[in-house]
Enzyme design. Sequence first.
Site, PDB file in Angstrom:
ATOM      1  N   ASP A  10      23.301   6.454 -23.258  1.00 26.37           N
ATOM      2  CA  ASP A  10      21.835   6.164 -23.584  1.00 26.37           C
ATOM      3  C   ASP A  10      20.933   7.669 -23.677  1.00 26.37           C
ATOM      4  O   ASP A  10      20.391   7.585 -22.589  1.00 26.37           O
ATOM      5  CB  ASP A  10      21.268   5.001 -23.079  1.00 26.37           C
ATOM      6  CG  ASP A  10      20.836   4.833 -21.367  1.00 26.37           C
ATOM      7  OD1 ASP A  10      21.763   5.544 -21.118  1.00 26.37           O
ATOM      8  OD2 ASP A  10      19.548   4.292 -20.886  1.00 26.37           O
ATOM      9  N   HIS A 244      22.222  10.048 -11.072  1.00 24.72           N
ATOM     10  CA  HIS A 244      22.410   8.840 -11.334  1.00 24.72           C
ATOM     11  C   HIS A 244      23.886   8.656 -12.453  1.00 24.72           C
ATOM     12  O   HIS A 244      25.217   8.865 -12.065  1.00 24.72           O
ATOM     13  CB  HIS A 244      21.674   7.721 -12.533  1.00 24.72           C
ATOM     14  CG  HIS A 244      20.235   7.308 -11.678  1.00 24.72           C
ATOM     15  ND1 HIS A 244      19.999   6.472 -10.778  1.00 24.72           N
ATOM     16  CD2 HIS A 244      18.985   7.332 -11.732  1.00 24.72           C
ATOM     17  CE1 HIS A 244      18.449   6.577 -10.441  1.00 24.72           C
ATOM     18  NE2 HIS A 244      18.398   7.084 -11.333  1.00 24.72           N
TER      19      HIS A 244
HETATM   20  C1  BDR Z   1      19.861   4.476 -15.557  1.00 22.61           C
HETATM   21  O1  BDR Z   1      18.546   3.987 -16.409  1.00 22.61           O
HETATM   22  C2  BDR Z   1      18.964   5.483 -17.209  1.00 22.61           C
HETATM   23  O2  BDR Z   1      16.971   5.555 -17.096  1.00 22.61           O
HETATM   24  C3  BDR Z   1      19.136   6.209 -17.015  1.00 22.61           C
HETATM   25  O3  BDR Z   1      20.329   7.202 -17.446  1.00 22.61           O
HETATM   26  C4  BDR Z   1      20.753   5.843 -15.739  1.00 22.61           C
HETATM   27  O4  BDR Z   1      21.636   5.997 -16.385  1.00 22.61           O
HETATM   28  C5  BDR Z   1      19.214   4.368 -14.041  1.00 22.61           C
HETATM   29  O5  BDR Z   1      18.720   3.052 -13.880  1.00 22.61           O
HETATM   30 CA    CA Z   2      21.700   6.575 -18.373  1.00 25.06          CA
END
Ligand code: BDR
Ligand code: CA
Length: 315
Positions: A10, A244
């Site tokens: 995303d 992340h």
């Molecule tokens: C996750 O949520 C999205 O905002 C980031 O890209 C990551 O994949 C972190 O909680």
């Molecule tokens: Ca993400």
Amino acid sequence: MTRKIILDLDTGIDDALAIAYALGSPELDLIGITATYGNVLVEQSVRNSLAVLEILGRTDVPVFIGVSHSRTADSFTPARISALVHGGNGIGEVEIPDARRVAERRSAVDFIIESVHRYGEDLIYIPTGASTNIVAAFEKDPTIMDVMGPIVMMGGALTVEGNVNRWTEANISQDPEAADLLFRSGIEVIMVGLDVTHQTLLTKAGTSTWRDSGTEAGRFYADMTDYYIDFETRAVDIAGCALHDPLAVAVAVDPSLVTLLPINMRVDLEGPTRGRTIGDLAGLANPVKTVGAAVEVDAERFLEEFMTRVGSVLT
Ligand code: BDR
Ligand code: CA
């Protein structure tokens, strides 16, 4: 041996960092990016992945459009917080040109199905957004569930609080039903959640090395990532931004970066804890555990790998 991977993104700032980590990893062959929704609409996710790949000179990597929302909703609108974390355009309000190419005609779901049949266990699917596309693929062709390799997902929180609310992590929150089906599908899932990603922090000392290199990609990535660092240090009160999505890619390359807790998991679907990732009582006594939940990470070694691999692509 190189492993084939699909990134399901995303795209989002840390998703864009995950693309760079994958392209900077000689152990991996990125055969395609499938787009999902979350930080941005699925169309913007496609746009960002294509634009980022063009800046990185990797127009050979195809991008496929995925499902635009969960089955429990009629449509999807990004949460207001997403624009604060990632910018309204998903890439820190930095302006980069649209790519000269467009997404593939085949859907993300069809590409996932074909790739699983083609590569079987040699393919690692790495979702770093909602779990909607993979579950749609399971429903369209359940036979892929028998031949699929491991899934290394960024999502969830087992031993720490969520980042949407006390219980729920953002990627799981987009489609809790799909994440629950994925966890209980019997497929091996490595869950790289907030338990570990919040231990991996990038600071501006890191991004300045990209900017100082003087390349277009280095400048873009530094400016984009500084937007995320500014938000995290201001609003979350941590010393940098959590890596992340790149950590999920890193674990696909080298699982020894994390300690995995073998566990059968599910997702809460009702009430105030909707979206919570937790051990499944129904699977507690089953000696076969299908999820490995990352609970510890060698953050120092990961950060070294991150700077080397991402740096090799940007500078
Ligand atoms: C996750 O949520 C999205 O905002 C980031 O890209 C990551 O994949 C972190 O909680
Ligand atoms: Ca993400």
